[in-house]
Write an enzyme that holds these catalytic residues in place. Sequence first.
Site, PDB file in Angstrom:
ATOM      1  N   GLU A 209     -14.295   0.867 -13.827  1.00  0.00           N
ATOM      2  CA  GLU A 209     -15.196   1.971 -13.480  1.00  0.00           C
ATOM      3  C   GLU A 209     -14.410   2.750 -12.236  1.00  0.00           C
ATOM      4  OE1 GLU A 209     -18.465   0.010 -11.132  1.00  0.00           O
ATOM      5  OE2 GLU A 209     -19.797  -0.075 -12.768  1.00  0.00           O
ATOM      6  N   HIS A 248     -23.188   2.012  -6.504  1.00  0.00           N
ATOM      7  CA  HIS A 248     -22.937   1.095  -5.560  1.00  0.00           C
ATOM      8  C   HIS A 248     -21.759   1.423  -4.932  1.00  0.00           C
ATOM      9  CE1 HIS A 248     -20.331  -0.827  -8.764  1.00  0.00           C
ATOM     10  NE2 HIS A 248     -21.571  -1.059  -9.392  1.00  0.00           N
TER      11      HIS A 248
END
Length: 290
Positions: A209, A248
């Site tokens: 990511e 997050h």
Amino acid sequence: MGIIVTKDTRVIVQGMTGRAGTFYTDQAMRYAPSYVGGVRPGRGGTKHLGLPVFHSVAEAREATGADASFVTVPAPNAADAMIEAIEAGIETIVCVTERVPQHDMARVKRALAGRDTVLIGPNSQGILTPEQCKIGVMPTVDARPGGIGIASRSASLTSEILANCSAANLGQSTTVGVGGDTIHGIGFVDCLTRFRDDPDTEAVILIGEIGGREEEKAADYLSGLDYGKPVIGLVAGRHAPAGRRMGHAGTLSVFGLETAEQKQSRLRAAGVLIARDAADVVRTALKALQ
């Protein structure tokens, strides 16, 4: 064989009597008979889900021979639970708890220093060696034993890619969710090292990511190394707006951190086969194995 957890792993659950602990322990016990007890201070001497409950990790380890702990303790006390397991000599700790404060995780990292304990998480979906052992919250319906090792920072992409792999008859040796938080335990490099040494793993899939440094560390590790097995990479977040938190803490893309394209370029230069998207991961893996 897989890595880290096998059919012989003996698991206790910290926070087993809570709502989340009860639900996920019951699911994991239905998948594999790896669970031997739980820990809840003040509830020692009782039973829950048919398993004995102990006051402390040390007591549970002595009574059951447990070598792994599944931490489902809420965020304010999760770090203390992990440190208790570390100090009790537990070999593998999986923490699925989200939003553990970073200053608490700094304490956990200090407690890990100089020890052989493997920490997976926090904010992790856990670890799964198909038909042997599951510690965590990842679904198992699509999991099949085989030769694909998966290390991932994304729970949702893990489920999708694992299902695609199984549909293409590419079973998995072990799937590891390294966790999405900035400060965490095991990372891509440790997973790559373990998968390289595992004779049952034929290829590795890295699901990355934006944010964090896991992909860059993996590229540095693989650069100039004859890894000996195909490594397929996917980095999510190519279209994410810069400077925003996406989901997050681990996927915070700010000044000084590389974009998804930059991460992919570094991995490609290190010999990783880059998939265009989640659907392309299995196609890339099949070509590599052929």
